[in-house]
Design a protein around this motif. Structure first.
Motif, PDB file in Angstrom:
ATOM      1  N   GLN A  30     -10.180  -6.764   0.417  1.00  0.00           N
ATOM      2  CA  GLN A  30      -9.058  -6.429   1.316  1.00  0.00           C
ATOM      3  C   GLN A  30      -9.438  -5.271   2.228  1.00  0.00           C
ATOM      4  O   GLN A  30      -9.156  -5.300   3.429  1.00  0.00           O
ATOM      5  N   VAL A  31     -10.071  -4.255   1.680  1.00  0.00           N
ATOM      6  CA  VAL A  31     -10.484  -3.102   2.485  1.00  0.00           C
ATOM      7  C   VAL A  31     -11.560  -3.507   3.493  1.00  0.00           C
ATOM      8  O   VAL A  31     -11.525  -3.078   4.650  1.00  0.00           O
ATOM      9  N   MET A  32     -12.500  -4.350   3.089  1.00  0.00           N
ATOM     10  CA  MET A  32     -13.534  -4.807   4.026  1.00  0.00           C
ATOM     11  C   MET A  32     -12.898  -5.569   5.191  1.00  0.00           C
ATOM     12  O   MET A  32     -13.286  -5.396   6.351  1.00  0.00           O
ATOM     13  N   SER A  33     -11.898  -6.381   4.882  1.00  0.00           N
ATOM     14  CA  SER A  33     -11.208  -7.139   5.931  1.00  0.00           C
ATOM     15  C   SER A  33     -10.464  -6.209   6.881  1.00  0.00           C
ATOM     16  O   SER A  33     -10.524  -6.382   8.108  1.00  0.00           O
ATOM     17  N   GLU A  34      -9.788  -5.227   6.335  1.00  0.00           N
ATOM     18  CA  GLU A  34      -8.969  -4.339   7.166  1.00  0.00           C
ATOM     19  C   GLU A  34      -9.790  -3.284   7.905  1.00  0.00           C
ATOM     20  O   GLU A  34      -9.585  -3.073   9.096  1.00  0.00           O
ATOM     21  N   CYS A  35     -10.698  -2.626   7.228  1.00  0.00           N
ATOM     22  CA  CYS A  35     -11.434  -1.515   7.851  1.00  0.00           C
ATOM     23  C   CYS A  35     -12.673  -1.960   8.613  1.00  0.00           C
ATOM     24  O   CYS A  35     -13.065  -1.320   9.585  1.00  0.00           O
ATOM     25  N   PHE A  36     -13.306  -3.052   8.168  1.00  0.00           N
ATOM     26  CA  PHE A  36     -14.532  -3.522   8.809  1.00  0.00           C
ATOM     27  C   PHE A  36     -14.319  -4.825   9.575  1.00  0.00           C
ATOM     28  O   PHE A  36     -15.265  -5.411  10.074  1.00  0.00           O
ATOM     29  N   ALA A  37     -13.084  -5.289   9.647  1.00  0.00           N
ATOM     30  CA  ALA A  37     -12.745  -6.517  10.370  1.00  0.00           C
ATOM     31  C   ALA A  37     -13.576  -7.711   9.891  1.00  0.00           C
ATOM     32  O   ALA A  37     -13.987  -8.549  10.687  1.00  0.00           O
ATOM     33  N   ALA A  38     -13.803  -7.779   8.591  1.00  0.00           N
ATOM     34  CA  ALA A  38     -14.504  -8.933   8.031  1.00  0.00           C
ATOM     35  C   ALA A  38     -13.581 -10.150   8.143  1.00  0.00           C
ATOM     36  O   ALA A  38     -12.443 -10.108   7.677  1.00  0.00           O
ATOM     37  N   PRO A  39     -14.045 -11.223   8.773  1.00  0.00           N
ATOM     38  CA  PRO A  39     -13.180 -12.390   8.950  1.00  0.00           C
ATOM     39  C   PRO A  39     -12.960 -13.155   7.645  1.00  0.00           C
ATOM     40  O   PRO A  39     -13.694 -12.975   6.675  1.00  0.00           O
ATOM     41  N   ASP A  40     -11.942 -14.011   7.642  1.00  0.00           N
ATOM     42  CA  ASP A  40     -11.697 -14.878   6.491  1.00  0.00           C
ATOM     43  C   ASP A  40     -12.955 -15.690   6.198  1.00  0.00           C
ATOM     44  O   ASP A  40     -13.663 -16.118   7.115  1.00  0.00           O
ATOM     45  N   GLY A  41     -13.228 -15.908   4.931  1.00  0.00           N
ATOM     46  CA  GLY A  41     -14.389 -16.695   4.537  1.00  0.00           C
ATOM     47  C   GLY A  41     -15.688 -15.912   4.611  1.00  0.00           C
ATOM     48  O   GLY A  41     -16.766 -16.486   4.478  1.00  0.00           O
ATOM     49  N   ASP A  42     -15.594 -14.617   4.834  1.00  0.00           N
ATOM     50  CA  ASP A  42     -16.770 -13.754   4.957  1.00  0.00           C
ATOM     51  C   ASP A  42     -16.764 -12.790   3.784  1.00  0.00           C
ATOM     52  O   ASP A  42     -16.492 -11.606   3.924  1.00  0.00           O
ATOM     53  N   ARG A  43     -17.026 -13.337   2.604  1.00  0.00           N
ATOM     54  CA  ARG A  43     -16.976 -12.535   1.380  1.00  0.00           C
ATOM     55  C   ARG A  43     -18.284 -12.701   0.624  1.00  0.00           C
ATOM     56  O   ARG A  43     -18.628 -13.805   0.191  1.00  0.00           O
ATOM     57  N   TYR A  44     -18.981 -11.577   0.484  1.00  0.00           N
ATOM     58  CA  TYR A  44     -20.251 -11.556  -0.232  1.00  0.00           C
ATOM     59  C   TYR A  44     -20.204 -10.371  -1.185  1.00  0.00           C
ATOM     60  O   TYR A  44     -20.249  -9.218  -0.758  1.00  0.00           O
ATOM     61  N   GLN A  45     -20.068 -10.647  -2.473  1.00  0.00           N
ATOM     62  CA  GLN A  45     -19.943  -9.599  -3.478  1.00  0.00           C
ATOM     63  C   GLN A  45     -20.790  -9.944  -4.698  1.00  0.00           C
ATOM     64  O   GLN A  45     -20.868 -11.110  -5.091  1.00  0.00           O
ATOM     65  N   ILE A  46     -21.384  -8.927  -5.270  1.00  0.00           N
ATOM     66  CA  ILE A  46     -22.141  -9.055  -6.511  1.00  0.00           C
ATOM     67  C   ILE A  46     -21.572  -8.024  -7.476  1.00  0.00           C
ATOM     68  O   ILE A  46     -21.518  -6.840  -7.148  1.00  0.00           O
ATOM     69  N   ILE A  47     -21.146  -8.470  -8.633  1.00  0.00           N
ATOM     70  CA  ILE A  47     -20.657  -7.552  -9.663  1.00  0.00           C
ATOM     71  C   ILE A  47     -21.720  -7.473 -10.746  1.00  0.00           C
ATOM     72  O   ILE A  47     -22.109  -8.492 -11.324  1.00  0.00           O
ATOM     73  N   THR A  48     -22.186  -6.256 -11.012  1.00  0.00           N
ATOM     74  CA  THR A  48     -23.179  -6.038 -12.055  1.00  0.00           C
ATOM     75  C   THR A  48     -22.591  -5.096 -13.091  1.00  0.00           C
ATOM     76  O   THR A  48     -22.119  -4.006 -12.749  1.00  0.00           O
ATOM     77  N   GLU A  49     -22.624  -5.540 -14.353  1.00  0.00           N
ATOM     78  CA  GLU A  49     -22.170  -4.700 -15.457  1.00  0.00           C
ATOM     79  C   GLU A  49     -23.398  -4.089 -16.131  1.00  0.00           C
ATOM     80  O   GLU A  49     -24.339  -4.798 -16.474  1.00  0.00           O
ATOM     81  N   HIS A  50     -23.353  -2.772 -16.286  1.00  0.00           N
ATOM     82  CA  HIS A  50     -24.452  -2.033 -16.901  1.00  0.00           C
ATOM     83  C   HIS A  50     -24.026  -1.560 -18.286  1.00  0.00           C
ATOM     84  O   HIS A  50     -22.874  -1.179 -18.491  1.00  0.00           O
ATOM     85  N   LYS A  51     -24.949  -1.560 -19.229  1.00  0.00           N
ATOM     86  CA  LYS A  51     -24.648  -1.062 -20.566  1.00  0.00           C
ATOM     87  C   LYS A  51     -24.272   0.417 -20.484  1.00  0.00           C
ATOM     88  O   LYS A  51     -24.728   1.128 -19.594  1.00  0.00           O
ATOM     89  N   PRO A  52     -23.419   0.887 -21.402  1.00  0.00           N
ATOM     90  CA  PRO A  52     -23.061   2.312 -21.400  1.00  0.00           C
ATOM     91  C   PRO A  52     -24.323   3.179 -21.395  1.00  0.00           C
ATOM     92  O   PRO A  52     -25.289   2.896 -22.108  1.00  0.00           O
ATOM     93  N   GLY A  53     -24.311   4.192 -20.576  1.00  0.00           N
ATOM     94  CA  GLY A  53     -25.440   5.098 -20.456  1.00  0.00           C
ATOM     95  C   GLY A  53     -26.480   4.674 -19.439  1.00  0.00           C
ATOM     96  O   GLY A  53     -27.409   5.427 -19.147  1.00  0.00           O
ATOM     97  N   GLN A  54     -26.351   3.469 -18.859  1.00  0.00           N
ATOM     98  CA  GLN A  54     -27.337   2.994 -17.894  1.00  0.00           C
ATOM     99  C   GLN A  54     -26.957   3.284 -16.450  1.00  0.00           C
ATOM    100  O   GLN A  54     -27.734   2.974 -15.543  1.00  0.00           O
ATOM    101  N   MET A  55     -25.787   3.830 -16.228  1.00  0.00           N
ATOM    102  CA  MET A  55     -25.414   4.324 -14.906  1.00  0.00           C
ATOM    103  C   MET A  55     -25.228   5.827 -15.048  1.00  0.00           C
ATOM    104  O   MET A  55     -24.387   6.274 -15.829  1.00  0.00           O
TER     105      MET A  55
END
Length: 130
Positions: A27-52
């Motif tokens: 939502q923020v990318m769409s509003e602040c960066f004018a990302a158009p509909d259908g322009d969604r590229y996201q990667i979610i990475t979960e790190h073990k505790p202590g690895q960040m």
């Protein structure tokens, strides 16, 4: 066309909470960066505790394992757009997910048009397809 890499600590959020987090970022990318509909590229990475490791850089922040680090790869946004995104991300993620603003780190990486291929081995921006 921002590419957003979302780093979180493993097992701190349910799948539904991760979806809400990613949706809010979009939502923020769409509003602040004018990302158009259908322009969604996201990667979610979960790190073990202590690895960040996310220290406070001497700013006095108290961070927990709830820390979220966003790396946003994009091109062509202004300083004002970036600052608006930082503020909107902190506010919205607090309101929508309960994330404390001190547990949010955002890094925006500037890229050039030739740095992107969306498939088929073609630089779509360079060739004028986007």
């Amino acid at each position: 066309m921002p590419l957003v890499h979302i780093h979180v600590t493993e097992a701190r959020r349910t799948p539904e909470q991760l979806t809400r987090l990613a949706d809010t970022v979009q939502q923020v990318m769409s509003e602040c960066f004018a990302a158009p509909d259908g322009d969604r590229y996201q990667i979610i990475t979960e790190h073990k505790p202590g690895q960040m490791i996310a220290e406070d850089t001497g700013l006095g922040f108290e961070r927990t394992d709830d820390v979220v680090i966003l790396q946003i790869f994009q091109q062509g946004r202004t300083r004002d757009q970036k600052q608006a995104a930082y503020r909107a991300l902190a506010d919205r993620l607090r309101d929508q997910t309960g994330l404390k603003p001190s547990n949010l780190i955002v890094s925006i990486v500037e890229t050039a048009r030739e740095d992107w291929s969306f498939g088929n081995g073609i630089a779509q921006f360079v060739e004028g397809r986007l």
